[in-house]
Motif scaffolding. Sequence first.
Motif, PDB file in Angstrom:
ATOM      1  N   GLU A  26     -36.289  36.300 -21.921  1.00 61.43           N
ATOM      2  CA  GLU A  26     -35.541  35.150 -21.405  1.00 61.43           C
ATOM      3  C   GLU A  26     -35.142  35.364 -19.952  1.00 61.43           C
ATOM      4  OE1 GLU A  26     -33.637  33.931 -25.755  1.00 61.43           O
ATOM      5  OE2 GLU A  26     -32.451  35.100 -24.322  1.00 61.43           O
ATOM      6  N   THR A  27     -34.765  36.601 -19.615  1.00 64.10           N
ATOM      7  CA  THR A  27     -34.420  36.919 -18.228  1.00 64.10           C
ATOM      8  C   THR A  27     -35.644  36.774 -17.336  1.00 64.10           C
ATOM      9  OG1 THR A  27     -32.691  38.462 -18.954  1.00 64.10           O
ATOM     10  CG2 THR A  27     -33.481  38.692 -16.695  1.00 64.10           C
ATOM     11  N   GLY A  28     -36.789  37.252 -17.822  1.00 62.06           N
ATOM     12  CA  GLY A  28     -38.023  37.110 -17.059  1.00 62.06           C
ATOM     13  C   GLY A  28     -38.428  35.659 -16.887  1.00 62.06           C
ATOM     14  N   LEU A  29     -38.272  34.861 -17.949  1.00 63.59           N
ATOM     15  CA  LEU A  29     -38.604  33.437 -17.875  1.00 63.59           C
ATOM     16  C   LEU A  29     -37.710  32.721 -16.873  1.00 63.59           C
ATOM     17  CD1 LEU A  29     -39.165  32.583 -21.660  1.00 63.59           C
ATOM     18  CD2 LEU A  29     -40.907  32.678 -19.862  1.00 63.59           C
ATOM     19  N   ALA A  30     -36.433  33.093 -16.849  1.00 68.09           N
ATOM     20  CA  ALA A  30     -35.500  32.467 -15.906  1.00 68.09           C
ATOM     21  C   ALA A  30     -35.887  32.794 -14.466  1.00 68.09           C
ATOM     22  CB  ALA A  30     -34.072  32.941 -16.185  1.00 68.09           C
ATOM     23  N   ALA A  31     -36.392  34.005 -14.258  1.00 62.55           N
ATOM     24  CA  ALA A  31     -36.789  34.412 -12.910  1.00 62.55           C
ATOM     25  C   ALA A  31     -38.007  33.619 -12.433  1.00 62.55           C
ATOM     26  CB  ALA A  31     -37.089  35.910 -12.879  1.00 62.55           C
ATOM     27  N   GLU A 205     -39.163  42.443 -15.741  1.00 67.31           N
ATOM     28  CA  GLU A 205     -40.192  42.438 -14.698  1.00 67.31           C
ATOM     29  C   GLU A 205     -41.603  42.446 -15.286  1.00 67.31           C
ATOM     30  OE1 GLU A 205     -36.384  43.670 -13.371  1.00 67.31           O
ATOM     31  OE2 GLU A 205     -37.673  44.647 -14.865  1.00 67.31           O
ATOM     32  N   THR A 206     -41.764  43.081 -16.449  1.00 61.40           N
ATOM     33  CA  THR A 206     -43.087  43.101 -17.088  1.00 61.40           C
ATOM     34  C   THR A 206     -43.540  41.686 -17.414  1.00 61.40           C
ATOM     35  OG1 THR A 206     -42.724  45.291 -18.041  1.00 61.40           O
ATOM     36  CG2 THR A 206     -44.387  43.903 -19.106  1.00 61.40           C
ATOM     37  N   PHE A 207     -42.634  40.903 -17.983  1.00 60.99           N
ATOM     38  CA  PHE A 207     -42.974  39.522 -18.331  1.00 60.99           C
ATOM     39  C   PHE A 207     -43.186  38.675 -17.076  1.00 60.99           C
ATOM     40  CE2 PHE A 207     -40.401  41.054 -21.969  1.00 60.99           C
ATOM     41  CZ  PHE A 207     -41.370  40.944 -22.950  1.00 60.99           C
ATOM     42  N   GLU A 208     -42.354  38.902 -16.065  1.00 56.32           N
ATOM     43  CA  GLU A 208     -42.506  38.152 -14.811  1.00 56.32           C
ATOM     44  C   GLU A 208     -43.900  38.372 -14.224  1.00 56.32           C
ATOM     45  OE1 GLU A 208     -39.361  38.774 -11.921  1.00 56.32           O
ATOM     46  OE2 GLU A 208     -37.985  39.330 -13.549  1.00 56.32           O
ATOM     47  N   ASN A 209     -44.320  39.626 -14.154  1.00 53.41           N
ATOM     48  CA  ASN A 209     -45.602  39.959 -13.536  1.00 53.41           C
ATOM     49  C   ASN A 209     -46.770  39.349 -14.303  1.00 53.41           C
ATOM     50  OD1 ASN A 209     -44.283  41.460 -11.584  1.00 53.41           O
ATOM     51  ND2 ASN A 209     -44.483  43.387 -12.694  1.00 53.41           N
TER      52      ASN A 209
END
Length: 233
Positions: A26-31, A205-209
Amino acid sequence: MSQPISIDIWSDIACPWCYIGKRNLETGLAAVAADDDAPEVTVTFHSFELSPDTPIDFDGDEIDFLAGHKGMPRDQVQGMLDNVTGIAKKAGLEYRFDLLKHTNTVKAHELLHHAKANDLQHEMEERLMSAYFTEGKHVGRIDDLVELAVEVGLDADATRAALESDQHLPAVRQDQEQARAYGIQGVPFFVIDGQYGISGAQPPETFENVLRDLWAKRGETDEVANHAEEAAV
């Protein structure tokens, strides 16, 4: 317009790493949502039972369960729980293993499928995990599950009927069969676009990338397709 990126998550609501992984996602999705060209994403939860032989009412606390289940000394289990609690705190979660009521989770998974059928799966997943890990609520008995279902907007009578009739048990078993087909042996496990697997409670960060990379490639594919259409015309 590119098709949304699909994220299918196999998890158990009684898995501490699954809640941490959910929050990190969820944190990655928000980013990535703040990007100029933000990826479109759909998230679906799937059932996985870590301990299907667990009784509905386990006689003992979490240390008793893990010591018996894993054959570890109690002080070693306590140290493990303290470590997980610290990692959860970094993800914004306040785990209370001292309150936790260990139970069988199959009915909770049935409830998640009932919630999915009513477009409330995400709300139900969050409510169950919060109830289990931070509030010490029982999530294995139908009466308790109905109360939690009502809190997220589900109808009490319809929910009770679904749970008492095992209406969604086939869907739970289908998820588990798909997990076996994918070779999933531990959770959380994230399947991105049906082809990329991410195991464990990875940092945001893994999900963001992964999402940014996939979305950029999808945009390149769309551009090539558009040029091909223009050339054909």
